[in-house]
Design a protein around this motif. Structure first.
Motif, mmCIF file in Angstrom:
data_model
loop_
_atom_site.group_PDB
_atom_site.id
_atom_site.type_symbol
_atom_site.label_atom_id
_atom_site.label_comp_id
_atom_site.label_asym_id
_atom_site.label_seq_id
_atom_site.Cartn_x
_atom_site.Cartn_y
_atom_site.Cartn_z
ATOM 1 N N UNK A 56 1.809 15.536 2.410
ATOM 2 C CA UNK A 56 1.463 14.133 2.178
ATOM 3 C C UNK A 56 0.701 14.045 0.864
ATOM 4 N N UNK A 57 1.136 13.133 -0.018
ATOM 5 C CA UNK A 57 0.468 12.955 -1.306
ATOM 6 C C UNK A 57 -0.372 11.698 -1.284
ATOM 7 N N UNK A 58 -1.659 11.827 -1.558
ATOM 8 C CA UNK A 58 -2.596 10.712 -1.615
ATOM 9 C C UNK A 58 -2.688 10.251 -3.068
ATOM 10 N N UNK A 59 -2.123 9.071 -3.347
ATOM 11 C CA UNK A 59 -2.092 8.592 -4.732
ATOM 12 C C UNK A 59 -3.472 8.259 -5.248
ATOM 13 N N UNK A 110 3.840 6.465 -2.548
ATOM 14 C CA UNK A 110 4.212 5.080 -2.812
ATOM 15 C C UNK A 110 5.180 4.538 -1.768
ATOM 16 N N UNK A 111 5.395 5.286 -0.700
ATOM 17 C CA UNK A 111 6.312 4.874 0.365
ATOM 18 C C UNK A 111 5.686 5.177 1.720
ATOM 19 N N UNK A 156 -3.419 -2.567 -6.344
ATOM 20 C CA UNK A 156 -3.191 -1.396 -7.199
ATOM 21 C C UNK A 156 -1.902 -0.676 -6.800
ATOM 22 N N UNK A 157 -1.677 -0.541 -5.495
ATOM 23 C CA UNK A 157 -0.490 0.150 -5.012
ATOM 24 C C UNK A 157 0.785 -0.577 -5.443
ATOM 25 N N UNK A 158 0.799 -1.889 -5.298
ATOM 26 C CA UNK A 158 1.995 -2.659 -5.647
ATOM 27 C C UNK A 158 2.245 -2.628 -7.148
ATOM 28 N N UNK A 159 1.189 -2.676 -7.934
ATOM 29 C CA UNK A 159 1.388 -2.575 -9.390
ATOM 30 C C UNK A 159 1.985 -1.229 -9.757
ATOM 31 N N UNK A 160 1.559 -0.170 -9.083
ATOM 32 C CA UNK A 160 2.117 1.156 -9.333
ATOM 33 C C UNK A 160 3.583 1.196 -8.898
ATOM 34 N N UNK A 161 3.882 0.640 -7.738
ATOM 35 C CA UNK A 161 5.265 0.610 -7.252
ATOM 36 C C UNK A 161 6.152 -0.153 -8.229
ATOM 37 N N UNK A 162 5.686 -1.313 -8.683
ATOM 38 C CA UNK A 162 6.479 -2.117 -9.618
ATOM 39 C C UNK A 162 6.685 -1.396 -10.941
#
Length: 257
Positions: A56-59, A110-111, A156-162
């Motif tokens: 598991x990767x913790x962003x 991210x998923x 922050x997560x959504x900006x990274x995903x986008x």
């Protein structure tokens, strides 16, 4: 197997043994320095292990830890991990009560990762494979897990995903997403129809148990008509299953009470 292949396989087990020894999250740099591996190949190896569902990767922390999938894939060694484990028992109860597909998921970078799936027993089946990655914003499991994050973290997560989407891919609209997340927070469960499989959907909620300090979400998946018709009933079934199987876990709070 080539000498290079043997070395790569050995390194996988050395990485897992290091986690067993340290019993904490580790960064690529820590693993490379401790085991004496080149940092570039260590990074590639751990990314591959995460992509396959074993780490598991913790962003936020930029660190890795073994995923909840590891004990599940070795459960044949001791069937009690499936038949007597609390969460797996909960999933079996829901499967018997609904006949639908039951999914257990956890955050994975991210998923979200489906770490265990019980296929539907009825004539209409939505096939989902354990280990598969699903997007946060369009899966019921992802939306449920997002509801446990604070708003700033979601942003922050959504900006990274986008930022990682390719040309022509639809961007996640944060205001629309937050409306769905807040609706789920207020009623205790989320619904997603057509987000993953056309004509299919799911009802999901967060479990009171944690795995490596990360929340788990449970989902009941079916065709859209069933999800729309039975969502409140399935939510009641999930609450009852939690009370029956996770009575010594963190207390469950019903936001509707």
């Amino acid at each position: 197997m080539s000498e290079e292949g043997v070395k790569s396989a050995r390194r996988v087990f050395e990485v897992l043994e290091l986690f067993a020894k340290e019993r904490r999250e580790l960064t690529v740099i820590e693993v490379a320095e401790t085991l004496g591996f080149p940092q570039s190949s260590t990074s590639a190896l751990m990314r591959t292990m995460a992509a396959l569902g074993y780490l598991h990767y913790d962003t936020r922390q930029r660190s890795y830890q073994p995923s909840a999938r590891l004990p599940l894939i070795t459960s044949w060694i001791g069937q009690h991990l499936f038949r007597q484990g609390r969460i797996l028992r909960l999933m079996e109860d829901l499967s018997r009560a609904t006949g639908e597909t039951i999914i257990l998921g956890i955050e994975n970078g991210l998923n979200v990762r489906y770490i265990h799936v019980i296929e539907a027993t009825g004539p209409i089946r939505l096939h989902d494979i354990a280990g598969r990655l699903r997007p946060f914003a369009t899966s019921a499991v992802g939306l449920a897990l997002l509801s446990t994050f604070d708003d700033a973290t979601i942003g922050r997560l959504i900006r990274r995903i986008n930022s990682e989407k390719g040309r022509g891919e639809n961007l996640v609209k944060l205001p629309d997403l937050m409306a769905r997340v807040n609706e789920g927070r207020s009623r205790g469960y989320v619904v997603s129809n057509g987000g993953i499989v056309p004509g299919g959907g799911a009802v999901a909620m967060v479990l009171p148990d944690l795995v490596n300090d990360h929340p788990l979400a449970i989902a009941i998946a079916s065709i859209e008509a069933n999800v729309t018709q039975f969502q409140e009933h399935w939510f009641d079934l999930m609450k009852d299953a939690i009370k029956d199987n996770l009575t010594d876990a963190r207390p469950f709070t019903d936001p509707l009470d």
